[in-house]
Scaffold this motif. Structure first.
Motif, PDB file in Angstrom:
ATOM      1  N   ARG A 156      52.719  20.782 -16.352  1.00 26.81           N
ATOM      2  CA  ARG A 156      53.751  20.579 -15.333  1.00 26.81           C
ATOM      3  C   ARG A 156      53.834  19.108 -14.937  1.00 26.81           C
ATOM      4  N   CYS A 157      52.694  18.435 -14.897  1.00 23.73           N
ATOM      5  CA  CYS A 157      52.704  16.996 -14.614  1.00 23.73           C
ATOM      6  C   CYS A 157      53.399  16.232 -15.739  1.00 23.73           C
ATOM      7  N   HIS A 183      55.875  17.389 -17.683  1.00 23.73           N
ATOM      8  CA  HIS A 183      57.306  17.704 -17.767  1.00 23.73           C
ATOM      9  C   HIS A 183      58.054  17.480 -16.462  1.00 23.73           C
ATOM     10  N   GLU A 184      57.375  17.646 -15.333  1.00 22.77           N
ATOM     11  CA  GLU A 184      58.084  17.655 -14.044  1.00 22.77           C
ATOM     12  C   GLU A 184      57.521  16.653 -13.041  1.00 22.77           C
ATOM     13  N   ASP A 185      56.576  15.824 -13.446  1.00 23.52           N
ATOM     14  CA  ASP A 185      55.910  14.913 -12.511  1.00 23.52           C
ATOM     15  C   ASP A 185      55.382  15.675 -11.305  1.00 23.52           C
ATOM     16  N   PHE A 186      54.715  16.800 -11.597  1.00 21.52           N
ATOM     17  CA  PHE A 186      54.211  17.646 -10.509  1.00 21.52           C
ATOM     18  C   PHE A 186      53.240  16.891  -9.618  1.00 21.52           C
ATOM     19  N   ARG A 233      59.662  30.180 -19.782  1.00 19.27           N
ATOM     20  CA  ARG A 233      59.082  29.103 -18.983  1.00 19.27           C
ATOM     21  C   ARG A 233      57.835  28.538 -19.672  1.00 19.27           C
ATOM     22  N   LEU A 251      57.159  24.620 -21.098  1.00 22.18           N
ATOM     23  CA  LEU A 251      56.027  23.785 -20.716  1.00 22.18           C
ATOM     24  C   LEU A 251      55.182  23.379 -21.919  1.00 22.18           C
ATOM     25  N   GLU A 261      54.868  31.291 -10.197  1.00 21.32           N
ATOM     26  CA  GLU A 261      56.278  30.942 -10.073  1.00 21.32           C
ATOM     27  C   GLU A 261      57.162  32.151  -9.817  1.00 21.32           C
TER      28      GLU A 261
END
Length: 272
Positions: A242-243, A245-248, A176, A180, A166
């Motif tokens: 990340r999936c 928290h952010e729907d990666f 960060r 997460l 990132e």
């Protein structure tokens, strides 16, 4: 499209994806780890063998054990410069290269030994600086009390992924990672416990080899395998978080569909 599962994963799912990644990219990952871990491991192992006295046999008398411990400390001084260079520079760079290799493979992108090290070296200063900051945070936590040390270790577990994937550094990478880890602390604890057990079991294999020199070489090789497996597992876990928290995973799917639609659309300026 990647053939791996990019989604929120259970501990079993993380380990399954890790095994698949390591199996597919074993040569590249082992080469990355070997560049740093093999030279240091061999130097440290053989120097310690040369400088250390034979291990005392039972019964262990206090005076004999004290002499042996002092001899071990003196032997450690001979490898101190190499250990400092290894810990402060070698480990962060090798870890960064492995993280990049795993992430590229996981996302279905091409990866090579050269490209991973070039990317790691391009992030050398942020990697080294953030690793040092992470180490200070853990040391401070353990000095204050054991529990804060473990808490900081779990909170900031993705600091290197933040730097490599990132473009973050320093406190931004730590923050960060902490974000997460929200809701994933229990999973992180179990995963780290399992990785520690795997490391201890594999690392103990070399210790039972009767021939000392062969044991050192075997331990070094096994250590390289352990660190690349751990780096792969933590990177898969990073994408899983990340999936969460952010729907990666949905973002990746939407990007893939958009790219497919663009590729399928006729070029309006073309003449047929």
């Amino acid at each position: 499209m990647t053939r791996y599962e990019i989604k929120s994963l259970s501990i079993g799912g993380i380990l399954d994806q890790t095994v698949a990644l390591v199996k597919d990219r074993f040569g590249v990952l082992l080469a990355i780890a070997a560049v740093v871990y093999v030279p240091y491991g061999l130097i440290n192992g053989f120097v310690m063998m040369a400088k250390m006295p034979p291990r005392p046999a039972p019964p262990f008398e206090p005076a004999v054990m004290q002499q042996y411990q002092e001899a071990v400390m003196m032997a450690g001084l001979f490898t101190l410069p190499a250990s400092l260079l290894f810990g402060l520079v070698g480990v962060p760079l090798a870890n960064g290269a492995m993280i990049w290799a795993v992430s590229q493979s996981y996302l279905g992108e091409p990866v090579s030994f050269d490209s991973t090290w070039r990317h790691s070296l391009s992030r050398a200063l942020p990697l080294i600086g953030t690793t040092f900051l992470y180490s200070l945070a853990m040391m401070g936590g353990f000095i204050l009390c054991v529990i804060p040390g473990f808490l900081f270790m779990l909170w900031f577990i993705f600091y290197a992924q933040g730097v490599m994937l990132e473009g973050l550094s320093g406190s931004s990478a730590l923050s960060r990672s902490k974000a997460l880890m929200k809701g994933n602390m229990g999973k992180a604890f179990v995963l780290m416990l399992l990785l520690s057990i795997i490391s201890a079991v594999i690392g103990g294999i070399g210790a039972v080899v009767p021939q000392p020199h062969v044991g050192v070489v075997l331990q070094v090789a096994l250590q390289a395998v352990v660190v690349m497996f751990s780096a792969a597992a933590m990177t898969v876990f990073y994408f899983s978080c990340r999936c969460d928290h952010e729907d990666f995973d949905l973002m990746r799917l939407a990007a893939a569909v958009e790219k497919s639609d663009n590729d399928a659309s006729p070029d309006r300026g073309a003449t047929y």
